[in-house]
Scaffold this motif. Structure first.
Motif, PDB file in Angstrom:
ATOM      1  N   HIS A 146      27.140  14.911   8.331  1.00  0.00           N
ATOM      2  CA  HIS A 146      28.192  14.978   9.345  1.00  0.00           C
ATOM      3  C   HIS A 146      27.603  14.957  10.756  1.00  0.00           C
ATOM      4  CE1 HIS A 146      31.983  15.615   7.169  1.00  0.00           C
ATOM      5  NE2 HIS A 146      31.265  16.225   6.246  1.00  0.00           N
ATOM      6  N   ASN A 148      28.146  11.729  13.263  1.00  0.00           N
ATOM      7  CA  ASN A 148      28.948  11.970  14.467  1.00  0.00           C
ATOM      8  C   ASN A 148      28.128  11.773  15.736  1.00  0.00           C
ATOM      9  OD1 ASN A 148      31.894  12.962  14.030  1.00  0.00           O
ATOM     10  ND2 ASN A 148      30.726  13.896  12.367  1.00  0.00           N
ATOM     11  N   SER A 174      29.421   9.410  18.627  1.00  0.00           N
ATOM     12  CA  SER A 174      29.573  10.014  19.950  1.00  0.00           C
ATOM     13  C   SER A 174      28.750   9.283  20.998  1.00  0.00           C
ATOM     14  CB  SER A 174      29.172  11.492  19.903  1.00  0.00           C
ATOM     15  OG  SER A 174      30.043  12.231  19.068  1.00  0.00           O
ATOM     16  N   LEU A 181      32.664   8.732   5.964  1.00  0.00           N
ATOM     17  CA  LEU A 181      33.107   9.157   7.290  1.00  0.00           C
ATOM     18  C   LEU A 181      33.603   7.962   8.101  1.00  0.00           C
ATOM     19  CD1 LEU A 181      30.262  11.690   8.093  1.00  0.00           C
ATOM     20  CD2 LEU A 181      32.681  12.229   7.899  1.00  0.00           C
ATOM     21  N   VAL A 200      30.191  18.430  14.517  1.00  0.00           N
ATOM     22  CA  VAL A 200      30.901  17.497  15.398  1.00  0.00           C
ATOM     23  C   VAL A 200      30.740  17.907  16.858  1.00  0.00           C
ATOM     24  CG1 VAL A 200      33.170  16.572  16.008  1.00  0.00           C
ATOM     25  CG2 VAL A 200      32.546  16.863  13.595  1.00  0.00           C
ATOM     26  N   ARG A 251      28.742  15.790  19.974  1.00  0.00           N
ATOM     27  CA  ARG A 251      29.368  15.403  21.235  1.00  0.00           C
ATOM     28  C   ARG A 251      28.588  15.929  22.436  1.00  0.00           C
ATOM     29  NH1 ARG A 251      35.473  17.018  19.260  1.00  0.00           N
ATOM     30  NH2 ARG A 251      35.930  15.104  18.063  1.00  0.00           N
TER      31      ARG A 251
END
Length: 415
Positions: free
Chosen positions: A15, A19, A23, A65, A303, A307
């Protein structure tokens, strides 16, 4: 790709790593991105591994995903079945098990965590499983079904989720826990007792305050679990669910500062410039809880950190740090947890009027909410999360009254 943007290598395809890829592109990074994963499939959702996928109700493609074309469209180089064996910080090279050397200008570590294994006789028998990746789920699924006997060692959330799935498949389930109660390290007694009763009513057998002496097998296959008191429990499969440890060996070898995970700041920066770390493998600041550092194993954390790293690399303001939150699905129950009960001195239990198996537990430090656990009570979860982030005193009498919606307390907090 012709650009002055740095070449970014992401080590890990879970994950956090997936991500980070998304991002970075969303933040405007137009340089090379290479994602290295030791798995043979593209990044996928992991929570369903103990639930829908374990029960055979989901396909691999449904777990992805992002579809395969996402990586092609966004010019992401993905190296699968690629195991990293070393990080050379001076040369800025990641070495792979097959001898390849992957150069980077910026490196993001997202190697996650590894399931703790059982020590002792029989731990390496066939039929003894952990549940961390899709291969684990497929191997366990092949062992459980109508009339099969599953012994689960460890009564944490993974163990309870697998127990619920196994019962739905018709398996007999026994859960062993060395502590006096289930969920002892992650839930208060009220919540622990509720889940114990709920599972027991559905046929799960619990043995608390016990420890495992050995696993026994026939022809290399596990067939029983021996407890320290000499009792022997026949079984067809064993799941070891005793938590996870950060995959930080590469980071330690590279000289990064580690303490139960790679130490990072809110931007995901490690102790070595140019190297970031995100996800389960990190020990990070907890801005809603003073100067504490904590290692979080959750999808939302992965997540959020992805970011933050993308923003830092692109020179943009960091997004406001979210409150830690978690969830667990068992049978028809949805447990949602916001915050961590640091310094909690009491709990307030709110049972939803006229609704069975729906309640919430607010963990208080004085007159402030520091965490909330909500079972089939999404409204209280959302309100509790906002109350924690507001860090304002609440009216204890109103919070204790389940006829008063928790969300209404947001307007009166601090009055």
């Amino acid at each position: 790709m012709t650009t002055n943007a740095p070449r970014i290598v992401i080590l890990g395809g879970g994950h956090a790593g997936a991500n980070a890829v998304a991002s970075l592109r969303q933040a405007g990074h137009d340089g090379e991105i290479v994602m290295i994963s030791d798995e043979s499939v593209l990044p996928y959702h992991r929570p369903p591994l103990s639930k829908a996928y374990l029960k055979g109700g989901s396909t691999l493609e449904a777990l992805y995903l992002r579809p395969a074309k996402f990586y092609d469209t966004n010019n992401i180089e993905v190296l699968l079945d690629a195991r990293a064996t070393g990080i050379d910080t001076a040369r800025k090279i990641v070495t792979l098990a097959d001898g390849r050397e992957i150069a980077w200008e910026l490196l993001i570590l997202a190697t996650g965590s590894v399931a703790r294994r059982l020590d002792g006789p029989g731990a390496d028998l066939d039929g003894v499983h952990v549940l961390r990746d899709i291969k684990d789920a497929e191997a366990l699924h092949a062992r459980i079904g109508e009339g099969s006997r599953l012994v689960i060692i460890g009564a944490g959330y993974i163990g309870l989720e697998v127990a619920a799935s196994a019962r739905d498949l018709g398996a007999e389930v026994t859960i062993l826990e060395r502590e006096p109660r289930i969920l002892s390290r992650v839930a208060c007694e009220e919540l622990s007792g509720f889940f114990h009763r709920f599972h027991a009513d559905r046929g799960v057998v619990f043995r608390t305050g016990v420890s495992v002496a050995a696993l026994h097998g026939e022809k290399g296959e596990v067939c029983s679990v021996e407890l320290s008191d000499g009792e022997v429990l026949p079984c067809d499969a064993v799941l070891v669910g005793i938590g996870g440890s950060p995959c930080d060996a590469l980071a330690i070898g590279a000289g990064l500062k580690c303490d139960n995970g790679v130490i990072v700041d809110l931007a995901g920066r490690s102790s070595i410039p140019g190297i970031y770390a995100i996800g389960d493998m990190t020990r990070r600041p907890m801005p809603h809880y003073g100067d504490r550092m904590f290692r979080l194993e959750s999808v939302p954390n992965a997540v959020d950190q992805a970011r933050a790293v993308a923003a830092d690399i692109m020179g943009k303001p960091l997004p406001a740090p979210d409150l830690p939150w978690f969830w667990s699905d068992q049978y028809e129950l949805k447990l949602q947890i916001a915050g961590v009960p640091f310094d909690a001195d009491r709990q307030i239990v709110r049972h939803t009027p006229d609704k069975e198996n729906s309640f919430s537990i607010f963990h208080m430090s004085g007159d402030r909410v520091v965490a909330v656990e909500a079972v089939n009570a999404a409204g209280d979860f959302v309100a509790g999360k906002k109350l924690i982030m507001a860090a304002q005193p609440v009216d204890i009498a109103k919070l204790s009254d389940p006829s008063i919606a928790a969300k209404t307390l947001l307007a009166t907090s601090g009055d």
